[in-house]
Design a protein around this motif. Structure first.
Motif, PDB file in Angstrom:
ATOM      1  N   ASN A  53       0.813  -1.215   0.000  1.00 31.31           N
ATOM      2  CA  ASN A  53       0.000   0.000   0.000  1.00 31.31           C
ATOM      3  C   ASN A  53       0.846   1.265   0.000  1.00 31.31           C
ATOM      4  OD1 ASN A  53      -2.455  -1.340  -0.073  1.00 31.31           O
ATOM      5  ND2 ASN A  53      -2.602  -1.456   2.146  1.00 31.31           N
ATOM      6  N   ASN A  82      -4.497  -3.068  -6.405  1.00 30.66           N
ATOM      7  CA  ASN A  82      -4.205  -1.669  -6.096  1.00 30.66           C
ATOM      8  C   ASN A  82      -3.739  -0.887  -7.321  1.00 30.66           C
ATOM      9  OD1 ASN A  82      -4.837  -1.984  -3.418  1.00 30.66           O
ATOM     10  ND2 ASN A  82      -2.736  -2.235  -2.730  1.00 30.66           N
ATOM     11  N   HIS A  84      -1.058  -1.155  -9.112  1.00 30.48           N
ATOM     12  CA  HIS A  84       0.350  -0.796  -9.058  1.00 30.48           C
ATOM     13  C   HIS A  84       1.037  -1.080 -10.402  1.00 30.48           C
ATOM     14  CE1 HIS A  84       0.097  -0.212  -4.818  1.00 30.48           C
ATOM     15  NE2 HIS A  84       1.407  -0.228  -4.638  1.00 30.48           N
TER      16      HIS A  84
END
Length: 186
Positions: A53, A82, A84
């Protein structure tokens, strides 16, 4: 802007993860991994969630020994969830996990891991601003910062098979840096 990178790897690949982390430190990028702190006070799953995170990018080290790690595959899933940026560093002959199968990995073998790290640094330079190097002088042990060498000079050194040359700002000894990893040659 990429400032922090999460390194995902199998348990048997700590030596490669440490080498990758040293290279990222040299180009002034912070790296996190679940294997960095095994103090026992923070649960591994908390370390993983926190690290992913907090990071801007994930580099996945995939080796023949570590590619089937359940933890590595869970970390990939969390990073994908997420959104990424994911950069796979994959050993020759290793098939990418299903979630990242369409990605183009930077391939390596034990003999050319430094070359793969050089390609990684080059790719990161294209995506974010890398301005500073952190160098620990092998002569006096002091840590110094310098502007990163322009990419055209790095390319010239790699093609010529030479090292980059600099000087320690403390002891004033001449230093030679590997143009792929920017780490001092001892």
């Amino acid at each position: 802007m990429i400032d922090t990178i999460y390194i995902s790897h199998g348990k048997g690949d700590d030596h490669l993860a440490r080498e990758l982390a040293r290279t990222l430190w040299t180009v002034n990028l912070e790296s996190l991994s679940s294997s960095y702190d095994e103090s026992g006070y923070i649960l591994p799953e908390q370390q993983i969630r926190f690290g992913i995170n907090r990071s801007d990018c994930m580099i996945i080290l995939l080796t023949k020994n570590g590619c089937n790690s359940p933890q590595l595959n869970q970390e990939i899933g969390l990073a994908m969830g997420n959104n990424h940026l994911i950069v796979p560093l994959a050993e020759e002959g290793v098939e990418l996990p299903v979630l990242i199968r369409r990605f183009h990995p930077i391939r390596f073998s034990e003999d050319n891991f430094a070359d793969a790290l050089g390609k990684l640094v080059y790719s990161l330079r294209q995506l974010t601003r890398l301005e500073w190097l952190k160098i620990s002088c092998p002569h006096c042990g002091e840590e110094m910062t310098q502007y990163i060498t322009p990419q055209d000079q790095v390319d010239t050194a790699i093609i010529a098979g030479t090292n980059l040359e600099t000087m320690c700002s403390y002891c004033e000894n001449k230093l030679f840096l590997d143009p792929r990893t920017f780490r001092p040659i001892t």
